[in-house]
Design a protein around this motif. Structure first.
Motif, PDB file in Angstrom:
ATOM      1  N   ALA A  53       3.818   1.705   4.998  1.00 24.66           N
ATOM      2  CA  ALA A  53       2.649   0.824   5.141  1.00 24.66           C
ATOM      3  C   ALA A  53       2.783  -0.430   4.286  1.00 24.66           C
ATOM      4  O   ALA A  53       2.505  -1.544   4.744  1.00 24.66           O
ATOM      5  CB  ALA A  53       1.378   1.591   4.792  1.00 24.66           C
ATOM      6  N   GLY A  54       3.226  -0.267   3.039  1.00 25.98           N
ATOM      7  CA  GLY A  54       3.386  -1.431   2.165  1.00 25.98           C
ATOM      8  C   GLY A  54       4.415  -2.408   2.685  1.00 25.98           C
ATOM      9  O   GLY A  54       4.223  -3.623   2.603  1.00 25.98           O
ATOM     10  N   ASP A  55       5.502  -1.889   3.252  1.00 27.60           N
ATOM     11  CA  ASP A  55       6.535  -2.760   3.826  1.00 27.60           C
ATOM     12  C   ASP A  55       5.996  -3.546   5.014  1.00 27.60           C
ATOM     13  O   ASP A  55       6.291  -4.734   5.173  1.00 27.60           O
ATOM     14  CB  ASP A  55       7.744  -1.939   4.271  1.00 27.60           C
ATOM     15  N   VAL A  56       5.221  -2.885   5.868  1.00 29.89           N
ATOM     16  CA  VAL A  56       4.658  -3.558   7.048  1.00 29.89           C
ATOM     17  C   VAL A  56       3.769  -4.717   6.613  1.00 29.89           C
ATOM     18  O   VAL A  56       3.894  -5.836   7.115  1.00 29.89           O
ATOM     19  CB  VAL A  56       3.871  -2.558   7.924  1.00 29.89           C
TER      20      VAL A  56
ATOM     21  N   PHE B 101      -0.980  -5.395  -5.398  1.00 25.74           N
ATOM     22  CA  PHE B 101      -0.553  -4.999  -4.054  1.00 25.74           C
ATOM     23  C   PHE B 101      -0.129  -3.542  -4.161  1.00 25.74           C
ATOM     24  O   PHE B 101       0.859  -3.245  -4.843  1.00 25.74           O
ATOM     25  CB  PHE B 101       0.628  -5.870  -3.613  1.00 25.74           C
ATOM     26  N   ARG B 102      -0.899  -2.639  -3.522  1.00 25.74           N
ATOM     27  CA  ARG B 102      -0.602  -1.214  -3.653  1.00 25.74           C
ATOM     28  C   ARG B 102      -0.723  -0.490  -2.319  1.00 25.74           C
ATOM     29  O   ARG B 102      -1.716  -0.646  -1.616  1.00 25.74           O
ATOM     30  CB  ARG B 102      -1.579  -0.547  -4.608  1.00 25.74           C
ATOM     31  N   ALA B 103       0.284   0.313  -2.054  1.00 25.30           N
ATOM     32  CA  ALA B 103       0.211   1.237  -0.927  1.00 25.30           C
ATOM     33  C   ALA B 103      -0.458   2.510  -1.421  1.00 25.30           C
ATOM     34  O   ALA B 103      -0.228   2.942  -2.563  1.00 25.30           O
ATOM     35  CB  ALA B 103       1.598   1.532  -0.388  1.00 25.30           C
TER      36      ALA B 103
ATOM     37  N   GLY C 111      -2.430   3.491   3.916  1.00 28.47           N
ATOM     38  CA  GLY C 111      -3.312   2.516   3.286  1.00 28.47           C
ATOM     39  C   GLY C 111      -2.595   1.527   2.401  1.00 28.47           C
ATOM     40  O   GLY C 111      -1.647   1.869   1.700  1.00 28.47           O
ATOM     41  N   VAL C 112      -3.069   0.295   2.442  1.00 25.98           N
ATOM     42  CA  VAL C 112      -2.581  -0.758   1.551  1.00 25.98           C
ATOM     43  C   VAL C 112      -3.799  -1.552   1.096  1.00 25.98           C
ATOM     44  O   VAL C 112      -4.639  -1.940   1.917  1.00 25.98           O
ATOM     45  CB  VAL C 112      -1.584  -1.701   2.255  1.00 25.98           C
ATOM     46  N   VAL C 113      -3.894  -1.779  -0.215  1.00 24.22           N
ATOM     47  CA  VAL C 113      -4.970  -2.585  -0.784  1.00 24.22           C
ATOM     48  C   VAL C 113      -4.333  -3.738  -1.549  1.00 24.22           C
ATOM     49  O   VAL C 113      -3.437  -3.531  -2.371  1.00 24.22           O
ATOM     50  CB  VAL C 113      -5.872  -1.757  -1.719  1.00 24.22           C
TER      51      VAL C 113
END
Length: 123
Positions: free
Chosen positions: A4-7, A71-73, A78-80
């Motif tokens: 998710a973080g990569d996307v 920036f956190r997955a 989920g990514v916030v």
């Protein structure tokens, strides 16, 4: 498959280049982006409408700049992101949260939440 973080990071990379065509494949066709606030851009957007709104935003604010302060997955989906921006509509820095839900390598839903000025301005 990308996490998710990569996307979301790749999506931001395309936006940073102002390449909206390259940004679009990170979104599911049925996705919804929710812009929170009382300003004129608040509402729900399908991916193409959201990217069109961003294209107009960047054209109207050519010096717009963003600093990602966090920036956190979270888990698999989920990514916030917390960010501060300058040179948008606010007279000084503006801040906001962006929350993404990613499924099978695509953004399926997200929220842009202003965290300044009682959500009267976009960030």
């Amino acid at each position: 498959m990308a996490g998710a973080g990569d996307v979301v990071a790749r999506f931001f990379g395309a936006l940073g280049e102002r390449d909206f065509g390259a940004a679009r494949p990170y979104w599911a066709d049925s996705a919804v982006w929710h812009v929170v606030g009382t300003h004129d851009l608040a509402g729900d957007y399908a991916p193409d409408a959201y990217l069109a709104m961003l294209a107009t935003w960047f054209a109207d604010h050519p010096d717009y700049a963003v600093e990602f302060t966090d920036f956190r997955a979270h888990g698999d989906e989920g990514v916030v992101v917390h960010l501060e921006s300058r040179h948008g509509r606010a007279e000084g820095p503006a801040s906001g949260l962006m929350v993404y839900r990613v499924v099978d390598g695509l953004i399926v839903e997200g929220w842009g939440i202003p965290t300044f000025d009682d959500a009267r301005l976009p960030f």
